[in-house]
Motif scaffolding. Structure first.
Motif, PDB file in Angstrom:
ATOM      1  N   VAL A   1    -131.925  -1.810  21.839  1.00  0.00           N
ATOM      2  CA  VAL A   1    -130.622  -1.431  21.494  1.00  0.00           C
ATOM      3  C   VAL A   1    -129.351  -1.526  22.523  1.00  0.00           C
ATOM      4  CG1 VAL A   1    -129.094   0.529  20.393  1.00  0.00           C
ATOM      5  CG2 VAL A   1    -131.430  -0.032  19.366  1.00  0.00           C
ATOM      6  N   LYS A   2    -129.811  -0.868  23.662  1.00  0.00           N
ATOM      7  CA  LYS A   2    -128.869  -0.824  24.522  1.00  0.00           C
ATOM      8  C   LYS A   2    -128.560  -1.978  25.578  1.00  0.00           C
ATOM      9  CE  LYS A   2    -127.105   2.604  27.930  1.00  0.00           C
ATOM     10  NZ  LYS A   2    -127.262   4.030  28.778  1.00  0.00           N
ATOM     11  N   TYR A   3    -129.697  -2.950  25.833  1.00  0.00           N
ATOM     12  CA  TYR A   3    -129.782  -3.896  26.402  1.00  0.00           C
ATOM     13  C   TYR A   3    -130.338  -5.182  26.050  1.00  0.00           C
ATOM     14  CZ  TYR A   3    -129.588  -0.054  29.785  1.00  0.00           C
ATOM     15  OH  TYR A   3    -129.288   1.197  30.524  1.00  0.00           O
ATOM     16  N   ARG A   4    -129.715  -5.398  24.408  1.00  0.00           N
ATOM     17  CA  ARG A   4    -130.306  -6.052  23.576  1.00  0.00           C
ATOM     18  C   ARG A   4    -130.538  -7.687  24.129  1.00  0.00           C
ATOM     19  NH1 ARG A   4    -130.320  -6.647  17.836  1.00  0.00           N
ATOM     20  NH2 ARG A   4    -130.834  -8.946  17.173  1.00  0.00           N
ATOM     21  N   SER A   5    -129.477  -8.048  24.816  1.00  0.00           N
ATOM     22  CA  SER A   5    -129.692  -9.715  25.253  1.00  0.00           C
ATOM     23  C   SER A   5    -130.519  -9.651  26.571  1.00  0.00           C
ATOM     24  CB  SER A   5    -128.333 -10.151  25.521  1.00  0.00           C
ATOM     25  OG  SER A   5    -127.778  -9.404  26.671  1.00  0.00           O
ATOM     26  N   GLY A   6    -130.673  -8.488  27.464  1.00  0.00           N
ATOM     27  CA  GLY A   6    -131.401  -8.485  28.674  1.00  0.00           C
ATOM     28  C   GLY A   6    -132.796  -8.630  28.201  1.00  0.00           C
ATOM     29  N   VAL A   7    -133.450  -7.573  27.320  1.00  0.00           N
ATOM     30  CA  VAL A   7    -134.580  -7.422  26.712  1.00  0.00           C
ATOM     31  C   VAL A   7    -134.892  -8.604  26.137  1.00  0.00           C
ATOM     32  CG1 VAL A   7    -135.946  -6.305  25.343  1.00  0.00           C
ATOM     33  CG2 VAL A   7    -134.338  -5.101  26.442  1.00  0.00           C
ATOM     34  N   LYS A   8    -134.125  -9.359  25.473  1.00  0.00           N
ATOM     35  CA  LYS A   8    -134.642 -10.676  24.617  1.00  0.00           C
ATOM     36  C   LYS A   8    -134.806 -11.681  25.570  1.00  0.00           C
ATOM     37  CE  LYS A   8    -132.744 -13.191  20.643  1.00  0.00           C
ATOM     38  NZ  LYS A   8    -131.549 -13.342  19.717  1.00  0.00           N
ATOM     39  N   THR A   9    -134.139 -11.844  26.582  1.00  0.00           N
ATOM     40  CA  THR A   9    -134.138 -12.606  27.706  1.00  0.00           C
ATOM     41  C   THR A   9    -135.503 -12.722  28.458  1.00  0.00           C
ATOM     42  OG1 THR A   9    -131.952 -13.214  28.176  1.00  0.00           O
ATOM     43  CG2 THR A   9    -133.403 -13.971  29.922  1.00  0.00           C
ATOM     44  N   ALA A  10    -135.827 -11.228  28.905  1.00  0.00           N
ATOM     45  CA  ALA A  10    -137.079 -10.943  29.692  1.00  0.00           C
ATOM     46  C   ALA A  10    -138.225 -11.425  28.752  1.00  0.00           C
ATOM     47  CB  ALA A  10    -136.814  -9.458  30.164  1.00  0.00           C
ATOM     48  N   ALA A  11    -138.052 -10.863  27.503  1.00  0.00           N
ATOM     49  CA  ALA A  11    -139.398 -11.141  26.626  1.00  0.00           C
ATOM     50  C   ALA A  11    -139.668 -12.569  26.570  1.00  0.00           C
ATOM     51  CB  ALA A  11    -139.052 -10.501  25.067  1.00  0.00           C
ATOM     52  N   ARG A  12    -138.693 -13.434  26.347  1.00  0.00           N
ATOM     53  CA  ARG A  12    -138.969 -14.624  26.117  1.00  0.00           C
ATOM     54  C   ARG A  12    -139.244 -15.372  27.325  1.00  0.00           C
ATOM     55  NH1 ARG A  12    -133.277 -16.703  23.016  1.00  0.00           N
ATOM     56  NH2 ARG A  12    -133.918 -16.751  20.954  1.00  0.00           N
ATOM     57  N   HIS A  13    -138.999 -14.885  28.600  1.00  0.00           N
ATOM     58  CA  HIS A  13    -139.404 -15.753  29.781  1.00  0.00           C
ATOM     59  C   HIS A  13    -140.668 -15.227  30.157  1.00  0.00           C
ATOM     60  CE1 HIS A  13    -138.338 -17.774  33.468  1.00  0.00           C
ATOM     61  NE2 HIS A  13    -138.816 -16.909  34.008  1.00  0.00           N
ATOM     62  N   VAL A  14    -141.210 -13.980  29.730  1.00  0.00           N
ATOM     63  CA  VAL A  14    -142.685 -13.690  30.048  1.00  0.00           C
ATOM     64  C   VAL A  14    -143.632 -13.980  28.884  1.00  0.00           C
ATOM     65  CG1 VAL A  14    -141.931 -11.983  31.598  1.00  0.00           C
ATOM     66  CG2 VAL A  14    -142.590 -11.400  29.366  1.00  0.00           C
ATOM     67  N   HIS A  15    -143.119 -14.466  27.728  1.00  0.00           N
ATOM     68  CA  HIS A  15    -143.802 -14.864  26.540  1.00  0.00           C
ATOM     69  C   HIS A  15    -144.500 -13.483  25.986  1.00  0.00           C
ATOM     70  CE1 HIS A  15    -143.206 -18.989  27.625  1.00  0.00           C
ATOM     71  NE2 HIS A  15    -143.940 -18.834  28.674  1.00  0.00           N
ATOM     72  N   LEU A  16    -143.570 -12.368  26.028  1.00  0.00           N
ATOM     73  CA  LEU A  16    -144.058 -11.095  25.437  1.00  0.00           C
ATOM     74  C   LEU A  16    -144.666 -11.233  24.009  1.00  0.00           C
ATOM     75  CD1 LEU A  16    -144.585  -7.986  26.465  1.00  0.00           C
ATOM     76  CD2 LEU A  16    -142.181  -7.767  25.575  1.00  0.00           C
ATOM     77  N   ARG A  17    -145.839 -10.726  23.825  1.00  0.00           N
ATOM     78  CA  ARG A  17    -146.629 -10.821  22.499  1.00  0.00           C
ATOM     79  C   ARG A  17    -145.987  -9.410  21.825  1.00  0.00           C
ATOM     80  NH1 ARG A  17    -152.686 -13.010  23.165  1.00  0.00           N
ATOM     81  NH2 ARG A  17    -152.214 -15.152  24.032  1.00  0.00           N
TER      82      ARG A  17
ATOM     83  N   GLN B   1    -130.061  -1.764  33.409  1.00  0.00           N
ATOM     84  CA  GLN B   1    -129.456  -2.786  33.357  1.00  0.00           C
ATOM     85  C   GLN B   1    -129.244  -3.879  34.541  1.00  0.00           C
ATOM     86  OE1 GLN B   1    -128.353   0.435  33.718  1.00  0.00           O
ATOM     87  NE2 GLN B   1    -126.434   0.402  34.983  1.00  0.00           N
ATOM     88  N   ARG B   2    -129.292  -3.308  35.675  1.00  0.00           N
ATOM     89  CA  ARG B   2    -129.441  -4.228  36.921  1.00  0.00           C
ATOM     90  C   ARG B   2    -130.932  -5.090  36.923  1.00  0.00           C
ATOM     91  NH1 ARG B   2    -125.647  -5.499  40.735  1.00  0.00           N
ATOM     92  NH2 ARG B   2    -125.265  -3.228  41.061  1.00  0.00           N
ATOM     93  N   VAL B   3    -131.647  -4.564  36.553  1.00  0.00           N
ATOM     94  CA  VAL B   3    -132.952  -5.278  36.427  1.00  0.00           C
ATOM     95  C   VAL B   3    -133.088  -6.433  35.484  1.00  0.00           C
ATOM     96  CG1 VAL B   3    -135.440  -4.857  36.166  1.00  0.00           C
ATOM     97  CG2 VAL B   3    -134.422  -3.230  37.237  1.00  0.00           C
ATOM     98  N   TYR B   4    -132.448  -6.151  34.146  1.00  0.00           N
ATOM     99  CA  TYR B   4    -132.172  -7.004  33.147  1.00  0.00           C
ATOM    100  C   TYR B   4    -131.292  -8.036  33.766  1.00  0.00           C
ATOM    101  CZ  TYR B   4    -134.782  -4.310  29.648  1.00  0.00           C
ATOM    102  OH  TYR B   4    -135.731  -3.361  29.247  1.00  0.00           O
ATOM    103  N   ARG B   5    -130.403  -7.645  34.260  1.00  0.00           N
ATOM    104  CA  ARG B   5    -129.430  -8.974  35.013  1.00  0.00           C
ATOM    105  C   ARG B   5    -130.245  -9.735  35.681  1.00  0.00           C
ATOM    106  NH1 ARG B   5    -124.983  -6.130  37.671  1.00  0.00           N
ATOM    107  NH2 ARG B   5    -125.017  -5.250  35.517  1.00  0.00           N
ATOM    108  N   LEU B   6    -131.174  -9.036  36.650  1.00  0.00           N
ATOM    109  CA  LEU B   6    -131.870  -9.998  37.522  1.00  0.00           C
ATOM    110  C   LEU B   6    -132.943 -10.811  36.832  1.00  0.00           C
ATOM    111  CD1 LEU B   6    -133.226 -10.461  40.438  1.00  0.00           C
ATOM    112  CD2 LEU B   6    -134.401  -8.428  39.967  1.00  0.00           C
ATOM    113  N   PHE B   7    -133.475 -10.319  35.706  1.00  0.00           N
ATOM    114  CA  PHE B   7    -134.350 -11.300  34.981  1.00  0.00           C
ATOM    115  C   PHE B   7    -133.649 -12.228  34.460  1.00  0.00           C
ATOM    116  CE2 PHE B   7    -137.465  -7.289  34.108  1.00  0.00           C
ATOM    117  CZ  PHE B   7    -137.904  -7.425  35.420  1.00  0.00           C
ATOM    118  N   GLY B   8    -132.416 -12.169  33.974  1.00  0.00           N
ATOM    119  CA  GLY B   8    -131.797 -13.144  33.522  1.00  0.00           C
ATOM    120  C   GLY B   8    -131.613 -14.141  34.671  1.00  0.00           C
ATOM    121  N   GLU B   9    -131.240 -13.926  35.821  1.00  0.00           N
ATOM    122  CA  GLU B   9    -130.976 -14.826  36.789  1.00  0.00           C
ATOM    123  C   GLU B   9    -132.443 -15.433  37.384  1.00  0.00           C
ATOM    124  OE1 GLU B   9    -129.432 -12.642  40.349  1.00  0.00           O
ATOM    125  OE2 GLU B   9    -127.510 -11.995  39.063  1.00  0.00           O
ATOM    126  N   VAL B  10    -133.451 -14.981  36.998  1.00  0.00           N
ATOM    127  CA  VAL B  10    -134.839 -15.304  37.240  1.00  0.00           C
ATOM    128  C   VAL B  10    -135.029 -16.367  36.259  1.00  0.00           C
ATOM    129  CG1 VAL B  10    -137.225 -14.756  36.996  1.00  0.00           C
ATOM    130  CG2 VAL B  10    -135.751 -13.204  38.428  1.00  0.00           C
TER     131      VAL B  10
END
Length: 501
Positions: A145-161, A107-116
């Motif tokens: 499921v558990k960190y939905r918004s964090g995963v979504k933000t990270a996937a968009r930022h790195v253009h995860l295919r 959860q801390r890493v996903y929060r960090l990715f949001g700040e990035v």
């Protein structure tokens, strides 16, 4: 007389130690004597100062036992200012960042990715670091499921295919970006989330934090929900809900020592007294686990433990300083030679299980008592002081006692004295010290005490800057070496699975 070069090295060493203390203790939250804004401004200055002037040492601090808040801030600062580093520095920083991210809670890493993302840091190296971390996650469906918004933000930022079809990553992509598109999911958690919208039985299949929301939506009774959700709870979640539903499956002794001390202090005095055998046994077991190979190796140990009113902490860090003192009390008992430990609370209480934040801080009087010879007429080999450093009954007595002890009574330093402080002083940009030049280290979790004692000796002035840099280099090598071994083991496991299939 010091040469200019030696003076510069000394200043650098002092600055690094100051930052290490802050990075261990400060979290930007309100403390007993300072507000959250003061803490945040003080930390902002320290991070900028150390990063600009000692970038290599700033990155190396990721290998120390700093708290997660400051680890994330260091990672963000290094990524945001990558243009200020050389190619070699960027390579080392990349390895340190990857190793630290692997140790941070997700959860801390996903929060960090949001700040990035909000900071607009989108260079190739940053995207590669984020992609590698996501690829190493054991179950991205669980994270979705558990960190939905964090995963979504990270996937968009790195253009995860996320390809189309029935692949796991494709299902995660559909779950995040095209909800409701698939009639069902092959991944059990993704499908449980879909069914939980209309099926009460699916709620217990979800991670606890997600299931809580669905349980409230379905109007489930709290006690019933907790019993059903118990198999999927983490150890910390079980501890948090233990007071609501008394379950025999909660193994208190398996909890981290400082977490367990916080739990004990949150209980009413009546419960602590009634469960004395259980709670004391759990604390001692956790302390033995935390001591590890250091158990019994510290010789005769006396401790001064602060349970004054200021140990109540703040609304955001409730009873944290007192919990650290309680945890250190049990840990020091294990670290000391059998039968030689002596713990003195500032309030004068003798029952550690029933301590509470109360009264002034007569550290000087307790330090005098602690320096008295123990059984057999021998002085302690170590004196450990666990306090926020606000010696006020009378003010400054502890520092004067330690000064006279060193100058007149123990010039040969037969007794090692160390002060560990769980509270960051925003005004002083450091933890508060009892005596100038005395060995003081910040502490957040009692489990880190053996390592912090090693850091504290650099603050005593008996070792030079070169030794401090060598110590940091060893910590970095060990930190990256452990990460490399973990990656090798993962590769071997994947190879074995491929061979077996």
């Amino acid at each position: 007389m010091r040469t200019p070069e030696n003076s510069a090295d000394l200043v650098a060493a002092e600055d690094v130690l100051l930052f290490a203390n802050a990075a261990i203790t400060a979290t930007g939250q309100r403390e007993f004597r300072s507000g959250a804004l003061d803490q945040q401004l003080s930390l902002d200055f320290l991070h900028a100062y150390i990063r600009v002037n000692y970038r290599r040492l700033y990155a190396a601090s990721l290998s120390l036992d700093i708290n997660d808040h400051n680890a994330a801030r260091i990672v963000l600062g290094l990524l945001e200012t990558a243009g200020e580093a050389s190619a070699e520095e960027r390579r080392t920083e990349g390895r340190l960042i990857a190793a630290r991210l692997a140790r941070l809670p997700p959860q801390r890493v996903y929060r960090l990715f949001g700040e990035v993302r909000r900071a607009g840091i989108n260079n190739r190296r940053t995207r590669a670091i984020m992609r590698d971390w996501l690829a190493a996650r054991p179950d991205l469906g669980h994270d979705a499921v558990k960190y939905r918004s964090g995963v979504k933000t990270a996937a968009r930022h790195v253009h995860l295919r996320c390809p189309q079809g029935a692949e796991p990553l494709a299902e995660v992509g559909a779950f995040l970006f095209r909800p409701g598109k698939l009639p069902r999911y092959e991944h059990p958690l993704l499908d449980a989330w879909r069914r939980a919208h209309y099926e009460q039985g699916a709620v217990a299949e979800l991670p606890f934090t997600v299931a809580e929301g669905f349980a409230a939506r379905h109007g489930m009774k709290r006690e019933v929900f907790l019993k059903r959700a118990a198999p999927r709870m983490t150890r910390l979640e079980r501890l948090r809900t233990h007071a609501v539903v008394q379950r025999p499956d909660v193994d208190l002794a398996a909890m981290p020592l400082t977490r367990l001390a916080l739990y004990v202090l949150a209980l009413p005095f009546e419960q602590r007294a009634a469960r004395r055998t259980e709670l004391t046994g759990a604390l001692r077991t956790a302390a033995r686990r935390a001591a590890g190979r250091h158990a019994g190796s510290w010789g005769r140990v006396h401790a001064v433990l602060d349970d004054s009113f200021s140990s109540s902490g703040s609304g955001q860090k409730r009873r944290r300083p007192l919990a650290v003192a309680l945890a250190c009390h049990h840990l020091l008992e294990v670290l000391a030679a059998p039968g030689t430990y002596r713990g003195l609370w500032t309030s004068g209480r003798g029952d550690a299980l029933l301590v509470r934040p109360w009264g002034p801080t007569p550290l000087g009087m307790r330090v005098l008592d602690a320096l008295e010879p123990g059984p057999g007429g021998a002085a302690p080999d170590r004196l450990v002081i666990v306090s926020d450093g606000w010696d006020n009954a009378p003010a400054g007595l502890a520092g004067e006692v330690l000064r006279v002890w060193r100058a007149r009574l123990d010039p040969g330093r037969r007794t090692a004295v160390v002060h560990v402080n769980p509270v960051y002083d925003a005004d002083g940009f450091d933890v508060r010290r009892l005596a100038a030049g005395g060995p003081t280290a910040g502490i957040r979790d009692a489990e880190d005490l053996p390592a912090l004692v090693e850091i504290a000796r650099f603050a005593e002035g008996r070792t030079g800057a070169a030794e401090l840099h060598a110590y940091l280099d060893r910590r970095v090598a060990l930190f990256l070496g452990e990460r490399d071994r973990e990656e090798e083991n993962e590769t071997e496991n994947e190879t074995e699975k491929g061979t077996m299939s």
